[in-house]
Design an enzyme around this catalytic site. Structure first.
Site, PDB file in Angstrom:
ATOM      1  CB  CYS A  69       6.399   3.467   4.661  1.00  0.00           C
ATOM      2  SG  CYS A  69       5.458   3.534   3.126  1.00  0.00           S
ATOM      3  CB  CYS A 178      10.873   7.098  -1.642  1.00  0.00           C
ATOM      4  SG  CYS A 178      10.747   5.292  -1.677  1.00  0.00           S
TER       5      CYS A 178
HETATM    6  N1  DGL Z   1       9.736   3.172   0.928  1.00  0.00           N
HETATM    7  C1  DGL Z   1       8.405   3.684   0.888  1.00  0.00           C
HETATM    8  C2  DGL Z   1       8.369   5.182   0.998  1.00  0.00           C
HETATM    9  O1  DGL Z   1       9.170   5.748   1.715  1.00  0.00           O
HETATM   10  C3  DGL Z   1       7.438   3.070  -0.110  1.00  0.00           C
HETATM   11  C4  DGL Z   1       7.937   2.823  -1.487  1.00  0.00           C
HETATM   12  C5  DGL Z   1       6.935   2.046  -2.332  1.00  0.00           C
HETATM   13  O2  DGL Z   1       6.542   0.963  -1.941  1.00  0.00           O
HETATM   14  O3  DGL Z   1       6.554   2.568  -3.395  1.00  0.00           O
HETATM   15  O4  DGL Z   1       7.524   5.828   0.436  1.00  0.00           O
END
Ligand code: DGL
Length: 257
Positions: A69, A178
């Protein structure tokens, strides 16, 4: 045992990259779907989710955490990482290091609003590739589309077109800042055309985790994966089957912290 966490489905891209890289350690994956999306939250909220996610994985007695994340890494870069008895592999730091000897000069990072606000990606890439021009653009509409199971829909295609419309001219590479966005890769490929490279930091994170776990002596395992969510376990299981091809991993529900 390795721990991997994300706000939801995006981290499955990192998990899949780890398995594709031949990592056969046992893994526990936690999806904090009760609080998704993170990207529109305040830094203090995101720091709280990070702390809670690490506590969930600590209860599973993990030996190391591979972050999947970016948003939590972006906030931790400024606010600091919680103290843990196990090492944590920071996805943004890994992504930044992967730009050593990069052929790209004008690099766009597409990420959540919180990640873009932090500027962490730009700092991480420039630290390795000082000559690079880095542009960070937010695409807050994309994570909810993926979480709703609409990654393959016309809605997703159009949202990606809208997201890349704001790219600076002459960009030669985009980075999926992301972990949800690689699940939309087909739409990015179509919207960008062949002249723009698409970089998924999951690949570098998988390679870095292989080194970390070899160093810790965790390289051998039975490749089991246990999945936990504090959202809908049935929808999560369908997404696991779709995005990782894993048909054996156990899915369990957790009460939201
Ligand atoms: N998948 C996550 C990232 O890489 C978080 C996305 C989210 O919950 O906004 O930032």
């Amino acid at each position: 045992m390795l721990g991997v966490y994300d706000s939801g489905l995006g981290g499955l891209t990192v998990l899949a990259a780890m398995r594709a890289a031949g990592i056969n350690a046992d893994i526990v994956y936690f999806a904090d779907q009760a609080h998704n999306p993170y990207g529109d939250r305040t830094d203090a909220e995101i720091a709280g989710f990070l702390r809670d996610n690490l506590a969930v994985l600590a209860e599973q007695r993990v030996d190391a955490v591979i972050t999947a994340c970016n948003t939590t890494c972006a906030v931790a870069e400024r606010l600091g990482w919680p103290a843990t008895p196990f090492p944590i592999l920071d996805l943004i730091a890994t992504a930044g290091r992967s730009f050593v000897a990069t052929p790209y000069r004008r690099i766009a990072v597409v990420a959540t609003a919180a990640t873009v606000r932090s500027g962490a990606y730009g700092r991480a890439i420039r630290a390795t590739a000082p000559a690079a021009e880095v542009y960070e653009i937010a695409a807050p509409q994309l994570v909810p589309i993926v979480e709703q199971g609409l990654a393959e829909s016309e809605t997703a295609r159009q949202a990606v077109i809208d997201a890349v419309a704001g790219l600076a001219p002459g960009v030669d590479a985009i980075v999926y800042g992301c972990s949800h966005y690689p699940l939309l890769d087909r739409w990015f490929a179509a919207a960008l055309g062949g002249g723009v490279a698409r970089i998924d930091p999951a690949v570098a994170q998988a390679a870095a985790s292989a080194k970390l776990i070899a160093g810790l002596g965790l390289a051998r395992g039975a490749s089991t994966t246990a999945y936990y969510t504090n959202g809908d376990p049935h929808a999560f299981e369908a997404a696991i089957r779709r995005w990782t091809g894993d048909t054996t991993g156990r899915v369990a529900a957790l009460v939201a912290p």
